[in-house]
Design a protein around this motif. Sequence first.
Motif, short mmCIF file in Angstrom:
data_model
loop_
_atom_site.label_atom_id
_atom_site.label_comp_id
_atom_site.label_asym_id
_atom_site.label_seq_id
_atom_site.Cartn_x
_atom_site.Cartn_y
_atom_site.Cartn_z
N ILE A 20 0.86 -1.17 0.00
CA ILE A 20 0.00 0.00 0.00
C ILE A 20 0.90 1.22 0.00
N GLY A 21 0.97 1.88 -1.13
CA GLY A 21 1.84 3.04 -1.26
C GLY A 21 1.33 4.22 -0.46
N ASN A 22 2.22 5.20 -0.25
CA ASN A 22 1.82 6.38 0.51
C ASN A 22 1.58 7.58 -0.38
N SER A 23 1.74 7.41 -1.72
CA SER A 23 1.46 8.51 -2.64
C SER A 23 1.20 7.93 -4.03
N GLU A 24 0.76 8.79 -4.93
CA GLU A 24 0.50 8.35 -6.30
C GLU A 24 1.80 7.97 -7.02
N HIS A 25 2.93 8.30 -6.44
CA HIS A 25 4.22 7.97 -7.04
C HIS A 25 4.61 6.51 -6.82
N ASN A 26 3.85 5.78 -6.05
CA ASN A 26 4.14 4.37 -5.77
C ASN A 26 3.40 3.41 -6.70
N LEU A 27 2.87 3.92 -7.80
CA LEU A 27 2.07 3.09 -8.70
C LEU A 27 2.86 1.89 -9.23
N THR A 28 4.08 2.08 -9.67
CA THR A 28 4.87 0.97 -10.21
C THR A 28 5.09 -0.11 -9.16
N GLU A 29 5.43 0.31 -7.95
CA GLU A 29 5.64 -0.66 -6.86
C GLU A 29 4.35 -1.43 -6.56
N GLU A 30 3.23 -0.72 -6.54
CA GLU A 30 1.94 -1.38 -6.27
C GLU A 30 1.58 -2.35 -7.38
N THR A 31 1.66 -1.90 -8.64
CA THR A 31 1.26 -2.79 -9.74
C THR A 31 2.19 -3.99 -9.86
N THR A 32 3.44 -3.82 -9.55
CA THR A 32 4.39 -4.93 -9.63
C THR A 32 4.15 -5.95 -8.52
N ASN A 33 3.92 -5.48 -7.31
CA ASN A 33 3.80 -6.38 -6.16
C ASN A 33 2.39 -6.89 -5.90
N ASN A 34 1.39 -6.22 -6.43
CA ASN A 34 0.00 -6.57 -6.11
C ASN A 34 -0.75 -7.24 -7.26
#
Length: 158
Positions: A20-34
Amino acid sequence: MNKEYYFKNLEEIVSDIIVIGNSEHNLTEETTNNMWRISLGLKLAKTIEVDDYREFFLKVIQNRQEQVIRSSQNHGMIFYLWFDPLACQLRFNLISALHERLPFQCNLEFVENMDVIIIDFLNSPFHNGFPLQGYQENIEEKPYVLKIYKRVLNKEYC
């Protein structure tokens, strides 16, 4: 493999930990891991019902809802499910509700019921792969539209 064994193997997905990212800048991390991908063979596809997958996805959504509620972030997550016909896979992902749109570069058609996506998956003739020749013959080309089932998981359980 029978249906019971197949779904038993999917149980580990139900309790996977999400990012669960803390900003809209974490999209790549979220899509990759989730993101999770689910496939099956044609023989097994004939034994599975829409209800089987719906029950599975409701468990997944419940688990993800609980993770959102317990998280230290102040925002929810968007659960979304789609059928990838080229890979013949059911896929689902979660991104922060901070995002204004889902990360696809094609036209989207949002459906209100996940059964639409599951039915498309189960009815695919390509669970054992695409034929090497002949499939593209006599097909009218039109813009690709991806069907998506989307559900927002808020911090407060509704």
